[in-house]
Design an enzyme around this catalytic site. Sequence first.
Site, short mmCIF file in Angstrom:
data_model
loop_
_atom_site.label_atom_id
_atom_site.label_comp_id
_atom_site.label_asym_id
_atom_site.label_seq_id
_atom_site.Cartn_x
_atom_site.Cartn_y
_atom_site.Cartn_z
N TYR A 295 0.87 -1.18 0.00
CA TYR A 295 0.00 0.00 0.00
C TYR A 295 0.90 1.23 0.00
O TYR A 295 1.80 1.35 0.83
CB TYR A 295 -0.88 -0.03 1.25
CG TYR A 295 -1.82 1.15 1.39
CD1 TYR A 295 -2.98 1.24 0.63
CD2 TYR A 295 -1.54 2.17 2.30
CE1 TYR A 295 -3.84 2.31 0.76
CE2 TYR A 295 -2.41 3.25 2.45
CZ TYR A 295 -3.55 3.32 1.68
OH TYR A 295 -4.41 4.38 1.81
N LYS B 48 4.97 9.30 8.44
CA LYS B 48 4.92 8.79 9.82
C LYS B 48 6.02 9.37 10.72
O LYS B 48 5.93 10.52 11.12
CB LYS B 48 4.91 7.27 9.81
CG LYS B 48 3.70 6.75 8.98
CD LYS B 48 3.45 5.30 9.18
CE LYS B 48 2.42 4.73 8.21
NZ LYS B 48 1.05 4.94 8.57
N ASP C 137 9.36 2.69 -0.65
CA ASP C 137 8.36 3.37 0.16
C ASP C 137 8.72 3.06 1.62
O ASP C 137 8.39 2.00 2.14
CB ASP C 137 6.96 2.84 -0.19
CG ASP C 137 5.88 3.37 0.74
OD1 ASP C 137 6.23 3.99 1.77
OD2 ASP C 137 4.70 3.14 0.45
N1 HOZ Z 1 -2.98 3.66 6.13
C1 HOZ Z 1 -3.03 3.24 7.49
C2 HOZ Z 1 -2.82 1.79 7.63
N2 HOZ Z 1 -1.73 1.23 6.98
C3 HOZ Z 1 -4.32 3.60 8.16
C4 HOZ Z 1 -4.33 4.99 8.57
C5 HOZ Z 1 -5.47 5.36 9.49
O1 HOZ Z 1 -6.55 4.82 9.38
O2 HOZ Z 1 -5.24 6.21 10.32
#
Ligand code: HOZ
Length: 428
Positions: free
Chosen positions: A144, A267, A239
Amino acid sequence: MIYKRSSALFAEAEKVIPGGVNSPVRAFNGVGGTPIFVKEAKGAYLYDEDGNRLIDYINSWGPMILGHAHEPVVNAVIEKAKKGTSFGMPTEIETQIAELAVSMVPNIDKIRFVNSGTEACMSAVRLARGFTGKDKIIKFAGCYHGHSDSFLIQAGSGASTFGTPNSPGVTKGTAKDTLLATYNDIENVEALVEANKNEIACVIIEPVAGNMGCIPPTEGFLEALRAVCTANNILLIFDEVMTGFRLAKGGAQELYDINADIVCFGKVIGGGLPVGAFAARNEIMNYLAPIGPVYQAGTLSGNPLAMAAGLAMLTELNNKPEIFTSLAEKTAYLHTGIAKVLTENNITHTVNRVGSMISIHFDEAEVVDFNSAAKGNNDTFKAFFHGLLNEGVYIAPSAFETWFITDALSYDDLDFTIAAINTVAKTL
Ligand code: HOZ
């Protein structure tokens, strides 16, 4: 535990926010039930709106590597906020964090700050296309890279949980330029490259996958991927939104001693504020506007509050690199404890771990790619999730996510967690 107020707040939220949440995984669709509303957090703990204390293994999906409300980060933000919150003009702190990031990460000369990991990956791919003059990209099933159109093809994370790995709204034209490979399968990548000779701009990969649970690269896979890219004039994009400044100062590039051509961050680099970034060597980064032809911009990019939080976070990690070792040791301790109690309770499982990323899959086969991750028993995961919640331990509400270990966790917290898993395992 009682979640009366959380449930009531969710019901209110559903009236004005689609699904009651601003990011799908939070809605608990992957595990059933209704989400917990957080009131505040400190160190390793979340405190919810019903007054429950939860040990947090998500840590805002990665950023809070030093724990919640970490004082140097909070103070840096407060001090900055007093001087204005956004200017849309250059500020010195942008250069300071850029210099620090460039000094910590191998093989990058310049870095551009954006507002999220999605933006970072989306911009990195545009840059790769502009730089190489080619259109197609390779991504891996179950990886992802945020929710921009090119990546919502067999995407992991929430996209898998909700059964929409290929989202409506992504045009056929966009989808046809994204080629899909199998994680940890170099022959599959080679075949795609061969079938699309001189058409592929970049390969984008999570060097340690964290959006189908945690999946490490198998031995030699990243090296082989690097070699295929180099031989075919394809840019390799790491990534490192999850792994950057988490697995080591220099992220997965440092841990595995592989040079990527473009690296994406999110992050940890923002200390818990909305920050993403992408970085590369000069010849690639100089292709970006305003000095190059590839356009990319943002009103809030390099925002002073976000830069202050990120700089405080990176400064601490840079000054105390032993944190990475201690995080890995804590995670290994947790791994050993989890494996012991699950085995003693005859629960079929596989635990995957790299550094401070770890996940449990309820299947005995090795979990090396999206297909093997998807074979895990989701009913067991759901019961496990709710059982742990009841014991005061919060893990991701989806089997397709990694857990993130924070430095704020004590060995007592880890022992508490292992005991909680033992209790829950007896009910599975
Ligand atoms: N993209 C996040 C998980 N890999 C989720 C982010 C969220 O829901 O805060």
